[in-house]
Write an enzyme that holds these catalytic residues in place. Structure first.
Site, PDB file in Angstrom:
ATOM      1  N   TRP A  59       0.875  -1.187   0.000  1.00 56.12           N
ATOM      2  CA  TRP A  59       0.000   0.000   0.000  1.00 56.12           C
ATOM      3  C   TRP A  59       0.905   1.229   0.000  1.00 56.12           C
ATOM      4  CZ3 TRP A  59      -4.087   2.617  -0.954  1.00 56.12           C
ATOM      5  CH2 TRP A  59      -4.561   3.664  -0.152  1.00 56.12           C
TER       6      TRP A  59
ATOM      7  N   PHE B 113      -0.613   8.788   3.582  1.00 55.41           N
ATOM      8  CA  PHE B 113      -0.336   9.152   4.976  1.00 55.41           C
ATOM      9  C   PHE B 113       1.134   8.888   5.293  1.00 55.41           C
ATOM     10  CE2 PHE B 113       0.081   7.965   9.435  1.00 55.41           C
ATOM     11  CZ  PHE B 113      -0.628   8.941  10.105  1.00 55.41           C
TER      12      PHE B 113
ATOM     13  N   ASP C 291      -0.882  14.922   5.857  1.00 55.93           N
ATOM     14  CA  ASP C 291      -1.477  14.166   4.747  1.00 55.93           C
ATOM     15  C   ASP C 291      -2.654  14.973   4.208  1.00 55.93           C
ATOM     16  OD1 ASP C 291      -2.359  12.222   3.010  1.00 55.93           O
ATOM     17  OD2 ASP C 291      -3.178  10.911   4.568  1.00 55.93           O
TER      18      ASP C 291
ATOM     19  N   ARG D  87     -13.083   4.807  -3.120  1.00 51.98           N
ATOM     20  CA  ARG D  87     -13.179   4.891  -1.655  1.00 51.98           C
ATOM     21  C   ARG D  87     -14.196   5.941  -1.262  1.00 51.98           C
ATOM     22  NH1 ARG D  87      -7.810   6.281   1.911  1.00 51.98           N
ATOM     23  NH2 ARG D  87      -8.732   7.626   3.496  1.00 51.98           N
TER      24      ARG D  87
ATOM     25  N   HIS E  62     -14.228   3.396   4.552  1.00 49.64           N
ATOM     26  CA  HIS E  62     -13.321   3.782   5.639  1.00 49.64           C
ATOM     27  C   HIS E  62     -14.112   4.287   6.839  1.00 49.64           C
ATOM     28  CE1 HIS E  62      -9.486   4.247   7.277  1.00 49.64           C
ATOM     29  NE2 HIS E  62      -9.145   5.449   6.852  1.00 49.64           N
TER      30      HIS E  62
END
Ligand code: SPV
Ligand code: MG
Length: 294
Positions: A45, A49, A59, A157, A188
């Site tokens: 990944w 961040f 971020d 997302r 998320h």
């Protein structure tokens, strides 16, 4: 090939109550190589961040696109796991994203994640962060543009929970993004328990697999999450454990050196110089020297 391998892993594990694919975060090529070396991960990944933290900035779309691309590409150059690139909001609108995806595909990236927040983004995990979402149709345009311009997996997302908009909005957005062509939906949450995520996953009626990042609700094991979500989670992302491990390790060693007034005390707890040589690929270079240096 990396994209196909990840696609297969994602779709085979989702809906099958088996262990989801697991991605480990990385912020540079060394971290990516260490994650690959650990042996139990299916992908890297390339976390926004982590990359932001590695550069000691928030971020929040502050890292330049060039640095982001270069770092992502170099992670793929030193190890063989597929790279999942965190493209945040896609560097602008659907047009900016359409141009960006081609560069990531050329860089060898297997999958991208784009999120439905406004540009510039704010970290999802930051307490009191500024979390504004773009209209559903606008983000569908981004998903469609990315799909049309590359053959990487496009993971859409939704930040509906992060923005406090609730499960109905999250489900509606997930389904709309699937309709626009997304290969998977990342849902998320920053709740400290998995309830919100488990409820979403159980209510999910889409056909594409789900992706979760359980940073703020670490209680459940990977197989617990797979079981409690009826196998709908195809990919689990360990969102920031490389940078957090690095920070904890450096802090411990630096503190000890300052307190001890010398470096002898940390010898046992830091990696040996020969381990670092090995990670640098030193033996490959020696081989080249033997063959070609005259
Ligand atoms: C990242 O690792 O950059 C992510 C996950 O996007 S999170 O930080 O939880 O938003
Ligand atoms: Mg991110």
């Amino acid at each position: 090939a990396a994209t196909d391998a990840l696609r297969m892993k994602l779709t085979m594990t989702a809906h099958a109550s088996t262990k989801p694919a697991i991605a480990m975060a990385a912020h540079n090529p060394l971290a990516a190589k260490l994650a690959a070396e650990a042996g139990g991960f299916d992908a890297i990944w390339a976390s926004g961040f982590e990359l932001s933290a590695a550069n000691a900035v928030p971020d929040a779309s502050i890292i330049s696109p060039d640095l982001h691309l270069q770092n992502t590409r170099s992670m793929g150059e030193v190890q063989d796991l597929p790279i999942i690139a965190d493209l945040d909001t896609g560097f602008g609108n659907a047009i900016n994203l359409a141009y960006a995806v081609k560069k990531y595909e050329s860089a060898g990236v297997a999958a991208i994640v784009i999120e439905d927040k406004t540009f510039p983004k704010d970290s999802s995990l930051r307490p009191g962060g500024r979390q504004l979402l773009v209209p559903v149709e606008e983000f569908q345009g981004k998903v469609a543009a990315a799909k049309a311009m590359c053959s990487m997996l496009v993971i859409a997302r939704t930040e509906a929970f992060i923005a406090g908009l609730g499960q109905d909005e999250a489900l509606e957005r997930g389904l709309a993004y699937e309709k626009a062509g997304a290969d998977a939906i990342l849902i998320h949450s920053k709740q400290s328990t998995p309830d919100e995520i488990l409820s979403f996953c159980r209510a999910w009626t889409g056909k594409v697999p789900l992706v979760v990042v359980p940073t703020s609700y670490p209680q459940l094991s990977f197989s617990d999450i797979a079981r409690l979500t009826d196998g709908k989670v195809g990919l689990l992302i360990c969102g920031n454990h490389a940078i957090r491990a690095a920070v904890a390790g450096m802090r411990r060693a630096f503190r000890k050196i300052v307190n001890d007034g010398g470096i002898a005390g940390v010898e046992e707890e830091v990696a040996s110089v020969s381990e670092i040589f090995e990670l640098q690929g030193d033996s490959d270079m020696r081989e080249l020297e033997r063959k070609y240096l005259r």
